[in-house]
Design an enzyme around this catalytic site. Structure first.
Site, PDB file in Angstrom:
ATOM      1  N   THR A   1       0.616  -1.255   0.020  1.00  0.00           N
ATOM      2  CA  THR A   1      -0.244  -0.172   0.062  1.00  0.00           C
ATOM      3  C   THR A   1       0.926   1.225  -0.023  1.00  0.00           C
ATOM      4  O   THR A   1       1.880   1.268   0.330  1.00  0.00           O
ATOM      5  CB  THR A   1      -1.133   0.039   1.179  1.00  0.00           C
ATOM      6  OG1 THR A   1      -1.914   1.115   0.989  1.00  0.00           O
ATOM      7  CG2 THR A   1      -0.111   0.152   2.586  1.00  0.00           C
ATOM      8  N   CYS A   2       0.270   2.611  -0.450  1.00  0.00           N
ATOM      9  CA  CYS A   2       0.891   3.553  -0.321  1.00  0.00           C
ATOM     10  C   CYS A   2      -0.347   4.726   0.054  1.00  0.00           C
ATOM     11  O   CYS A   2      -1.211   4.075   0.419  1.00  0.00           O
ATOM     12  CB  CYS A   2       1.743   4.063  -1.708  1.00  0.00           C
ATOM     13  SG  CYS A   2       0.492   4.184  -3.211  1.00  0.00           S
ATOM     14  N   GLN A   3      -0.303   5.772  -0.370  1.00  0.00           N
ATOM     15  CA  GLN A   3      -1.411   6.738  -0.090  1.00  0.00           C
ATOM     16  C   GLN A   3      -2.743   6.470  -1.001  1.00  0.00           C
ATOM     17  O   GLN A   3      -3.693   6.523  -0.599  1.00  0.00           O
ATOM     18  CB  GLN A   3      -0.829   8.183  -0.172  1.00  0.00           C
ATOM     19  CG  GLN A   3      -1.850   9.252   0.386  1.00  0.00           C
ATOM     20  CD  GLN A   3      -2.266   8.888   1.829  1.00  0.00           C
ATOM     21  OE1 GLN A   3      -1.444   8.574   2.651  1.00  0.00           O
ATOM     22  NE2 GLN A   3      -3.526   9.269   2.149  1.00  0.00           N
TER      23      GLN A   3
END
Length: 96
Positions: free
Chosen positions: A51-53
């Site tokens: 995941t990231c933003q």
């Protein structure tokens, strides 16, 4: 995600990670992933959710992991923005 062997890898920068993240997530910023990929070796055969933003950086991270031989790699569509929009649980770290 509720399985004990699932690993969540958060590739956001540390300052983003401390604001909110999924509990027990491992934080390795995308720019440092290649040099720190060895630290993930023990998780190579586990399902890994990246995941990231917003889901953009995590796509690149998934490609890097797949090239390094990680087979069970999944991108979290929408990233932490979507996670938080859906009111799913987060953890906040101390900045200390």
């Amino acid at each position: 995600m509720n399985s004990d062997d699932v690993v969540v890898l958060d590739v956001r920068e540390t300052n983003e990670f401390v604001k909110s993240h999924i509990e027990n997530a491992i934080n390795i910023p995308l720019g440092k992933l290649e040099e720190q990929i060895g630290s993930l070796e023990k998780h190579k055969n586990h399902p890994m959710i990246v995941t990231c933003q917003t889901g953009a950086r995590s796509v690149a991270a998934c490609k890097t992991l797949t090239k390094a031989g990680f087979d069970n790699v999944f991108n979290m569509s929408g990233g932490m923005q979507s996670w938080e929009d859906n009111k799913l649980p987060i953890k906040v770290s101390s900045k200390n």
